[in-house]
Design an enzyme around this catalytic site. Structure first.
Site, short mmCIF file in Angstrom:
data_model
loop_
_atom_site.label_atom_id
_atom_site.label_comp_id
_atom_site.label_asym_id
_atom_site.label_seq_id
_atom_site.Cartn_x
_atom_site.Cartn_y
_atom_site.Cartn_z
CG HIS A 126 6.87 -1.96 2.21
ND1 HIS A 126 6.78 -0.78 2.91
CD2 HIS A 126 5.66 -2.54 2.29
CE1 HIS A 126 5.55 -0.65 3.38
NE2 HIS A 126 4.85 -1.69 3.03
NE ARG A 129 -2.69 1.63 9.99
CZ ARG A 129 -2.87 0.57 9.20
NH1 ARG A 129 -1.92 -0.34 9.09
NH2 ARG A 129 -3.99 0.43 8.51
CB SER A 132 4.21 -0.24 10.63
OG SER A 132 2.93 0.19 10.24
CD GLU A 183 7.38 -15.20 8.86
OE1 GLU A 183 8.24 -14.77 9.66
OE2 GLU A 183 7.31 -16.39 8.48
CG MET A 206 -1.88 -1.21 1.17
SD MET A 206 -3.38 -0.99 2.13
CE MET A 206 -2.70 -0.84 3.75
N GLY A 207 2.15 1.09 -0.37
CA GLY A 207 3.04 2.25 -0.50
C GLY A 207 3.54 2.76 0.84
CG HIS A 234 8.49 0.36 6.00
ND1 HIS A 234 8.75 -0.98 6.06
CD2 HIS A 234 7.14 0.48 6.22
CE1 HIS A 234 7.65 -1.64 6.33
NE2 HIS A 234 6.64 -0.78 6.41
CG ASP A 258 0.53 -7.30 7.82
OD1 ASP A 258 -0.23 -6.64 8.52
OD2 ASP A 258 1.52 -6.80 7.24
P1 AMP Z 1 1.48 -2.91 3.42
O1 AMP Z 1 2.03 -1.87 2.54
O2 AMP Z 1 1.43 -2.52 4.87
O3 AMP Z 1 0.20 -3.51 2.92
O4 AMP Z 1 2.53 -4.08 3.39
C1 AMP Z 1 2.91 -4.70 2.18
C2 AMP Z 1 3.65 -5.96 2.51
O5 AMP Z 1 4.81 -5.65 3.27
C3 AMP Z 1 2.81 -6.92 3.36
O6 AMP Z 1 3.04 -8.24 2.92
C4 AMP Z 1 3.35 -6.69 4.75
O7 AMP Z 1 3.22 -7.81 5.59
C5 AMP Z 1 4.81 -6.42 4.45
N1 AMP Z 1 5.43 -5.69 5.55
C6 AMP Z 1 5.01 -4.54 6.12
N2 AMP Z 1 5.81 -4.19 7.14
C7 AMP Z 1 6.76 -5.16 7.23
C8 AMP Z 1 7.88 -5.38 8.09
N3 AMP Z 1 8.19 -4.55 9.07
N4 AMP Z 1 8.63 -6.48 7.86
C9 AMP Z 1 8.33 -7.35 6.87
N5 AMP Z 1 7.30 -7.20 6.03
C10 AMP Z 1 6.53 -6.12 6.20
#
Ligand code: AMP
Length: 280
Positions: free
Chosen positions: A36, A187, A185, A148, A29-30, A33, A150
């Site tokens: 990602h 967030r 994250s 992981e 979702m952009g 960090h 999530d």
């Molecule tokens: P999101 O942008 O939050 O939807 O995350 C995109 C992908 O990155 C998802 O598969 C998340 O589980 C993964 N992700 C987000 N934060 C982390 C993190 N700190 N470590 C590993 N994977 C992450």
């Protein structure tokens, strides 16, 4: 690096990829960090072509303010991805993904989606599964990578591809953390220094749980965690569970031969954070 906003142009790019080449896909979702980017790096090592999607999916947000305040930084995201050597980025509009009907499909994931995140964020996993299924149909990846952090989401996507018979390998990737232990994250960008410092206690709690879960009854652990959070100034606990890694059923006692993870969701003031740890 190519950037595509619409399905047609992405698919005509993907059509030119050789039959023997593999496509790795990283949905995001952009507000990217290092968490990602570590996933992108792994995907680049394991595939010929890597496609990253950047799309803030409205149907997985049960809280409108959370959706509105979700951090965005597309220019920075694209520059990171280019530097990493990513091949293609898909940045669709909601119209492109959903046409006229911005709604989630209802899925039944055998109880995986009714506990923890599913219990506290009703409809969240229907939204996630809807968008991931659509993205898989568009990109048709060989391998798809998920973090992981999530963990419940990974189990649900594994179940989704099984029950919908989607031909893709789901590859789990380890959690990347700040030096303080706080799980990275998007967030976290909404937290100030004090909140960030206190939010690191989420991971410290999980470490404490890992040290004690074999010798302490789960009910006592839960009470200790809840007491600890009640003493924090900016943190409030939404849930703490120890759950079976396969069924995600919250456990009331540790059984031999089963594997568990500990899960926490907490608010740092108004920002909701989640984390989990392997209890192997
Ligand atoms: P999101 O942008 O939050 O939807 O995350 C995109 C992908 O990155 C998802 O598969 C998340 O589980 C993964 N992700 C987000 N934060 C982390 C993190 N700190 N470590 C590993 N994977 C992450």
């Amino acid at each position: 690096m190519e950037v595509f906003k619409d399905v047609t142009s992405l698919q005509s790019y993907l059509k030119n990829i050789g039959k023997s080449q593999t496509i790795g896909f990283v949905p995001t979702m952009g507000a990217l960090h290092e968490g990602h980017l570590s996933i992108v790096e792994k995907a680049l090592k394991e595939n010929d072509i890597v496609v990253v999607s950047i799309y803030v999916n409205p149907t997985q947000f049960n809280n409108k303010t959370d959706l509105r305040k979700y951090p965005k930084n597309i220019r920075k995201d694209l520059s990171y991805l280019k530097n990493y050597g990513c091949h293609a980025v898909f940045t669709p509009t909601t119209e492109e993904i959903y046409n006229d009907t911005v709604a989630a499909t209802s899925f039944n994931f055998n109880g995986l989606a009714t506990v923890m995140e599913g219990k506290y964020r009703p409809g969240h996993f229907d939204g996630v599964a809807t968008v991931v299924k659509k993205l898989f149909e568009i990109v048709k990846p060989h391998n798809a990578y998920f973090g992981e952090k999530d963990y419940q989401q990974i189990r649900i996507i594994q179940q989704l591809v099984k029950q919908e018979k989607i031909a893709v390998n789901i590859i789990p990737c380890p959690i990347v953390r700040e030096p303080s232990g706080l799980a990275m994250s998007s967030r976290n960008k909404r937290l100030d220094e004090t909140q960030l410092r206190e939010a690191a206690n989420i991971f410290q709690t999980l470490i404490g749980v890992r040290l004690n879960y074999k010798s302490m009854p789960i009910a006592d652990l839960k009470e200790a965690v809840s007491k600890y959070f009640s003493k924090q100034k900016h943190l409030s606990l939404e849930y703490f569970e120890i759950a079976d890694i396969d069924t995600l059923k919250p456990a009331s006692k540790i059984e031999k031969g089963k594997k568990y993870r500990a899960f926490i969701a907490a608010y740092a003031d108004k920002v909701r954070l989640i984390d989990n740890i392997d209890l192997a």
